[in-house]
Design a protein around this motif. Structure first.
Motif, mmCIF file in Angstrom:
data_model
loop_
_atom_site.group_PDB
_atom_site.id
_atom_site.type_symbol
_atom_site.label_atom_id
_atom_site.label_comp_id
_atom_site.label_asym_id
_atom_site.label_seq_id
_atom_site.Cartn_x
_atom_site.Cartn_y
_atom_site.Cartn_z
ATOM 1 N N ILE A 64 -3.706 27.515 35.381
ATOM 2 C CA ILE A 64 -2.514 28.236 34.912
ATOM 3 C C ILE A 64 -3.046 29.664 34.530
ATOM 4 C CG2 ILE A 64 -0.560 28.363 33.443
ATOM 5 C CD1 ILE A 64 -0.363 25.508 33.414
ATOM 6 N N LYS A 65 -3.831 29.775 33.807
ATOM 7 C CA LYS A 65 -4.422 30.866 33.311
ATOM 8 C C LYS A 65 -4.996 31.630 34.217
ATOM 9 C CE LYS A 65 -8.254 32.544 30.526
ATOM 10 N NZ LYS A 65 -9.542 31.939 29.990
ATOM 11 N N ASN A 66 -5.765 31.087 35.211
ATOM 12 C CA ASN A 66 -6.361 31.928 36.376
ATOM 13 C C ASN A 66 -5.143 32.395 37.350
ATOM 14 O OD1 ASN A 66 -8.831 31.259 35.690
ATOM 15 N ND2 ASN A 66 -9.266 29.394 37.042
ATOM 16 N N THR A 67 -4.172 31.666 37.552
ATOM 17 C CA THR A 67 -3.154 32.208 38.404
ATOM 18 C C THR A 67 -2.312 33.265 37.744
ATOM 19 O OG1 THR A 67 -2.573 29.819 38.993
ATOM 20 C CG2 THR A 67 -1.145 31.227 39.389
ATOM 21 N N LEU A 68 -2.001 33.056 36.282
ATOM 22 C CA LEU A 68 -1.543 34.268 35.587
ATOM 23 C C LEU A 68 -2.513 35.529 35.737
ATOM 24 C CD1 LEU A 68 -0.146 32.543 32.523
ATOM 25 C CD2 LEU A 68 1.216 33.255 34.584
ATOM 26 N N ILE A 69 -3.810 35.436 35.533
ATOM 27 C CA ILE A 69 -4.624 36.732 35.556
ATOM 28 C C ILE A 69 -4.443 37.329 36.900
ATOM 29 C CG2 ILE A 69 -7.200 37.297 35.522
ATOM 30 C CD1 ILE A 69 -7.598 35.201 33.486
ATOM 31 N N ALA A 71 -2.306 36.960 39.411
ATOM 32 C CA ALA A 71 -0.862 37.326 39.816
ATOM 33 C C ALA A 71 -0.862 38.744 39.218
ATOM 34 C CB ALA A 71 0.264 36.351 39.443
ATOM 35 N N PHE A 72 -1.227 38.776 37.797
ATOM 36 C CA PHE A 72 -0.552 40.375 37.035
ATOM 37 C C PHE A 72 -1.788 41.272 37.536
ATOM 38 C CE2 PHE A 72 1.925 37.418 34.649
ATOM 39 C CZ PHE A 72 2.944 38.092 34.414
ATOM 40 N N LEU A 73 -3.154 40.899 37.538
ATOM 41 C CA LEU A 73 -3.936 41.792 38.000
ATOM 42 C C LEU A 73 -3.964 42.454 39.440
ATOM 43 C CD1 LEU A 73 -7.588 41.148 36.717
ATOM 44 C CD2 LEU A 73 -5.924 43.061 36.242
ATOM 45 N N THR A 74 -3.532 41.594 40.641
ATOM 46 C CA THR A 74 -3.260 41.802 41.893
ATOM 47 C C THR A 74 -1.989 42.729 41.762
ATOM 48 O OG1 THR A 74 -2.200 39.880 42.252
ATOM 49 C CG2 THR A 74 -4.606 40.237 42.884
ATOM 50 N N SER A 75 -1.011 42.298 40.951
ATOM 51 C CA SER A 75 0.441 42.999 41.248
ATOM 52 C C SER A 75 0.224 44.474 40.679
ATOM 53 C CB SER A 75 1.465 42.170 40.550
ATOM 54 O OG SER A 75 2.594 42.956 40.520
ATOM 55 N N GLY A 76 -0.488 44.348 39.268
ATOM 56 C CA GLY A 76 -0.387 45.665 38.441
ATOM 57 C C GLY A 76 -1.485 46.721 39.450
ATOM 58 N N SER A 77 -2.735 46.206 39.991
ATOM 59 C CA SER A 77 -3.500 47.312 40.785
ATOM 60 C C SER A 77 -2.735 47.640 41.906
ATOM 61 C CB SER A 77 -4.722 46.499 41.374
ATOM 62 O OG SER A 77 -5.343 45.656 40.174
ATOM 63 N N LYS A 78 -1.937 46.912 42.801
ATOM 64 C CA LYS A 78 -1.123 47.281 43.694
ATOM 65 C C LYS A 78 -0.112 48.346 43.361
ATOM 66 C CE LYS A 78 -1.811 42.956 46.337
ATOM 67 N NZ LYS A 78 -1.029 41.640 46.507
ATOM 68 N N VAL A 79 0.299 48.058 42.336
ATOM 69 C CA VAL A 79 1.636 49.072 42.065
ATOM 70 C C VAL A 79 0.970 50.663 41.741
ATOM 71 C CG1 VAL A 79 3.105 49.529 40.045
ATOM 72 C CG2 VAL A 79 3.083 47.369 40.761
ATOM 73 N N VAL A 80 0.029 50.660 40.920
ATOM 74 C CA VAL A 80 -0.730 51.762 40.553
ATOM 75 C C VAL A 80 -1.561 52.479 41.813
ATOM 76 C CG1 VAL A 80 -2.495 52.893 39.212
ATOM 77 C CG2 VAL A 80 -1.104 51.091 38.192
ATOM 78 N N LEU A 81 -2.344 51.589 42.482
ATOM 79 C CA LEU A 81 -3.300 52.019 43.558
ATOM 80 C C LEU A 81 -2.157 52.592 44.681
ATOM 81 C CD1 LEU A 81 -6.356 49.790 43.773
ATOM 82 C CD2 LEU A 81 -6.208 52.243 43.035
ATOM 83 N N ALA A 82 -1.206 51.725 44.934
ATOM 84 C CA ALA A 82 -0.530 51.982 46.181
ATOM 85 C C ALA A 82 0.418 53.366 46.002
ATOM 86 C CB ALA A 82 0.705 50.966 46.347
ATOM 87 N N PHE A 83 1.016 53.667 44.737
ATOM 88 C CA PHE A 83 1.288 54.734 44.436
ATOM 89 C C PHE A 83 0.609 56.012 44.551
ATOM 90 C CE2 PHE A 83 2.901 57.979 41.394
ATOM 91 C CZ PHE A 83 3.937 58.326 41.814
ATOM 92 N N ILE A 84 -0.675 55.891 44.124
ATOM 93 C CA ILE A 84 -1.733 57.337 44.414
ATOM 94 C C ILE A 84 -1.582 57.523 45.705
ATOM 95 C CG2 ILE A 84 -3.859 57.996 43.812
ATOM 96 C CD1 ILE A 84 -3.889 56.221 41.512
ATOM 97 N N ILE A 85 -1.995 56.192 46.666
ATOM 98 C CA ILE A 85 -2.251 56.420 48.041
ATOM 99 C C ILE A 85 -0.828 57.205 48.681
ATOM 100 C CG2 ILE A 85 -2.739 55.253 50.183
ATOM 101 C CD1 ILE A 85 -4.306 53.283 48.500
ATOM 102 N N ALA A 86 0.346 56.529 48.103
ATOM 103 C CA ALA A 86 1.676 57.053 48.716
ATOM 104 C C ALA A 86 1.879 58.595 48.545
ATOM 105 C CB ALA A 86 2.871 56.031 48.382
ATOM 106 N N VAL A 87 1.429 58.897 47.389
ATOM 107 C CA VAL A 87 1.681 60.275 46.976
ATOM 108 C C VAL A 87 0.806 61.140 48.100
ATOM 109 C CG1 VAL A 87 1.348 61.948 45.228
ATOM 110 C CG2 VAL A 87 2.511 59.984 44.632
ATOM 111 N N LEU A 88 -0.578 60.811 48.152
ATOM 112 C CA LEU A 88 -1.089 61.610 49.013
ATOM 113 C C LEU A 88 -0.924 61.663 50.505
ATOM 114 C CD1 LEU A 88 -4.891 60.483 47.896
ATOM 115 C CD2 LEU A 88 -4.114 62.680 47.804
ATOM 116 N N LEU A 89 -0.279 60.399 50.960
ATOM 117 C CA LEU A 89 0.039 60.313 52.222
ATOM 118 C C LEU A 89 1.677 60.842 52.695
ATOM 119 C CD1 LEU A 89 -1.095 56.787 53.295
ATOM 120 C CD2 LEU A 89 -2.070 58.885 53.607
ATOM 121 N N THR A 90 2.168 61.117 51.686
ATOM 122 C CA THR A 90 3.462 61.833 51.765
ATOM 123 C C THR A 90 3.389 63.424 51.382
ATOM 124 O OG1 THR A 90 4.144 61.458 49.522
ATOM 125 C CG2 THR A 90 5.181 60.088 51.356
ATOM 126 N N SER A 91 1.937 64.009 51.177
ATOM 127 C CA SER A 91 1.843 65.192 51.249
ATOM 128 C C SER A 91 1.730 65.828 52.621
ATOM 129 C CB SER A 91 0.713 65.556 50.389
ATOM 130 O OG SER A 91 -0.634 65.140 51.154
#
Lengths: 285, 276
Positions: A64-69, A71-91
């Motif tokens: 359960i702990k592993n699943t939570l780590i 899910a939250f880490l993959t989701s969080g990293s994607k939310v942040v990293l994808a935003f940075i990449i998206a801003v670059l790719l809409t310039s």
């Protein structure tokens, strides 16, 4: 004229039948079978024993702990990293269409193929990752063999594979923003950071919410990538809830496996449903 | 202005370099190692093969009596079957669910949407399939895939129905068109754009699925391409060349699909997500 008459309820029957037989009925009956020991033919009612066992063995409840780590880490990293990449790719950079395709393509590769490749890249002695680390003077890392690290290595791979879909969702969101806001900001003399903070981030909120929900649910359910890279090991260090369900099934403990499945779907509903409600309510404000 | 231009060029260069190292190198790595001889491939280096061992691909296909060919046939059958059934059942369901605004339809809709969030209960599904004698069959696998993709597909069709004008249907009905023909010859053709999205998304999901075939289609005879790769992982532990040849073989269909439908896939995936 009664308008509903045009639309026959019979049209719903095929979907309802298939969805009920192969999803809803198993879902409801899993609540019962999780209270039994069964072998698909006979069952013995054992009350909450399966759940007691699940929560008393570290190798089971640790997932359960592993699943939570995970899910939250993959989701969080994607939310942040994808935003940075998206801003670059809409310039206005010239290669943005090409880069968008490159970032997106890993989404279409099966998790298994990605897992095999990254397990090879993360090989403790021969892997390319360690060659690079040694090349720049850092020591080797046992990416998948170190129990404290293995889960994070799989998380890294998951982010590599999944950041592309989050990026294209952000891009769709950013492109929906009215250009007038940016023109007004230019006239007021806003700099790049201010434009990002006061226009892009607040207005891309709906896209961000979709990404959070999608990637979190995906992370909580994940199985393929973990199973192909580590098989839940070393020991039980990367076992997630879905892999526990499979392991107990493969070992013949069908009741325990079903209990694990029930715990998994209750937990996912308990996290995802309120979160979705909360995000939607904030969106409407 | 020139400062901004310089910034954009730097952005291009940094972007290309980062994309190359982060996203392209792993694919180059797969391809190069699939073309090396066994001993060289096992070094897991990123260099050109000393000799190009194209026969790796032949060997992967010939392995255990052309299992990979059977697997391709099975995967194609499951993918095509699931997509066809999904288009038929979910377009009809999405159509009626969007048009009829009643309590009963909104309850049915909420029930189906549960599947967007909650994972399937696997063992009871196996149990039911055994009862129906469709466990370990291609048909059974198709039904499971259809059930699992139904929520998302219904959602896409229901969302798209919002933009289809209702007047045509009313006019057709008054002119005496039957309800089946009304749907088949007036509404369904109008759904073409979303049907394209449905085909692509579900084809990718079903073709790449590993977990469900692992549960519902065990045994070598019915293997899907993902299952063959999983079996090879055990057998070819010391022949990375064959392992990567298999990886390339099962990735190429997706690459072809992507090259042909690039825009459509990207648009479809982001539109589908945002509507959810």
């Amino acid at each position: 004229m009664n308008k509903n008459k045009i639309y026959s309820m019979w049209f719903l029957i095929p979907s309802i039948v298939i969805f009920s037989i192969f999803f809803l009925i198993p879902l409801v009956s899993s609540l019962f079978y999780s209270l039994t020991v069964w072998d698909f033919k006979n069952f013995t009612f054992v009350g909450l024993d399966n759940f007691k066992q699940y929560f008393s063995q570290k190798s089971l409840y640790g997932s359960i702990k592993n699943t939570l780590i995970y899910a939250f880490l993959t989701s969080g990293s994607k939310v942040v990293l994808a935003f940075i990449i998206a801003v670059l790719l809409t310039s206005k950079i010239k290669t943005k269409d090409f880069l968008r395709s490159i970032v997106f393509f890993p989404n279409l590769v099966s998790s298994l193929a990605v897992g095999v490749t990254f397990a090879a890249l993360m090989h403790p002695t021969k892997g390319l990752f360690n060659l690079v680390l040694e090349g720049i003077g850092l020591g080797r890392i046992d990416w998948l063999g170190n129990p404290n690290l293995a889960l994070y290595s799989v998380i890294l791979t998951d982010v590599w594979k999944g950041v592309g879909i989050a990026t294209v969702i952000y891009i769709a969101g950013i492109q929906c923003i009215d250009k007038g806001y940016y023109e007004a900001a230019d006239i007021d003399g806003a700099n790049g950071w201010q434009r990002l903070k006061c226009i892009t981030i607040p207005l891309v909120r709906p896209a961000m919410n979709s990404i959070i929900i999608l990637s979190l649910i995906g992370g909580l359910r994940s199985f393929d990538l973990i199973w192909s890279m580590t098989g839940g090991g070393p020991g039980f260090a990367t076992d997630v809830m879905a892999s526990v369900v499979y392991k107990q099934y493969a070992a013949g403990y069908y009741g325990l496996s079903t209990a694990g499945n029930v715990i998994m779907l209750v937990l996912i509903a308990a996290i995802a449903y309120p979160l979705q409600r909360y995000l939607l309510s904030k969106e409407e404000q | 202005m020139s400062k901004r231009k310089r910034l954009l060029i730097i952005g291009d260069i940094v972007g290309i370099l980062a994309a190359f190292f982060i996203f392209i190198v792993p694919f180059v790595f797969m391809l190069l190692n699939s073309l090396k001889e066994r001993r060289e491939a096992n070094l897991l280096r990123l260099n050109l093969p000393e000799v190009f061992a194209w026969e790796n691909y032949g060997e992967v296909f010939r392995h255990s009596n052309y299992l990979l060919l059977t697997a391709f046939k099975n995967s194609m059958l499951i993918t095509a079957g699931s997509v066809i059934v999904l288009i038929i059942t979910c377009s009809m369901a999405g159509y009626v669910l969007q048009r009829r605004r009643q309590k009963i339809t909104s309850i049915i809709n909420s029930l189906i949407m549960i599947g967007l969030m909650i994972p399937p209960a696997i063992l009871p599904t196996i149990f039911i399939m055994q009862d129906l004698h469709i466990y370990k069959t291609i048909f059974g696998m198709i039904m499971v895939e259809v059930a699992l993709q139904t929520p998302f597909t219904v959602m896409l069709y229901r969302g798209f129905m919002n933009s289809v004008p209702i007047e045509l249907e009313e006019a057709g009905y008054i002119d005496g068109c039957t309800r089946a023909r009304l749907y088949g010859s007036i509404v369904f053709p109008l759904l073409k754009p979303v049907t394209a999205t449905v085909i692509i998304l579900n084809a990718v999901n079903v073709f790449n699925d590993f977990m469900n075939p692992l549960y519902f289609l065990p045994g070598a005879k019915n293997a899907t391409v993902q299952l063959t790769l999983y079996n090879f992982m055990g057998q070819f532990q010391s022949s990375y060349n064959l392992l990567f040849a298999d990886v390339i073989v099962i990735t190429v269909p997706m690459l072809v699909l992507f090259i042909i439908f690039n825009k459509k896939i990207v648009e479809g995936m982001s539109a589908g997500a945002v509507k959810g």
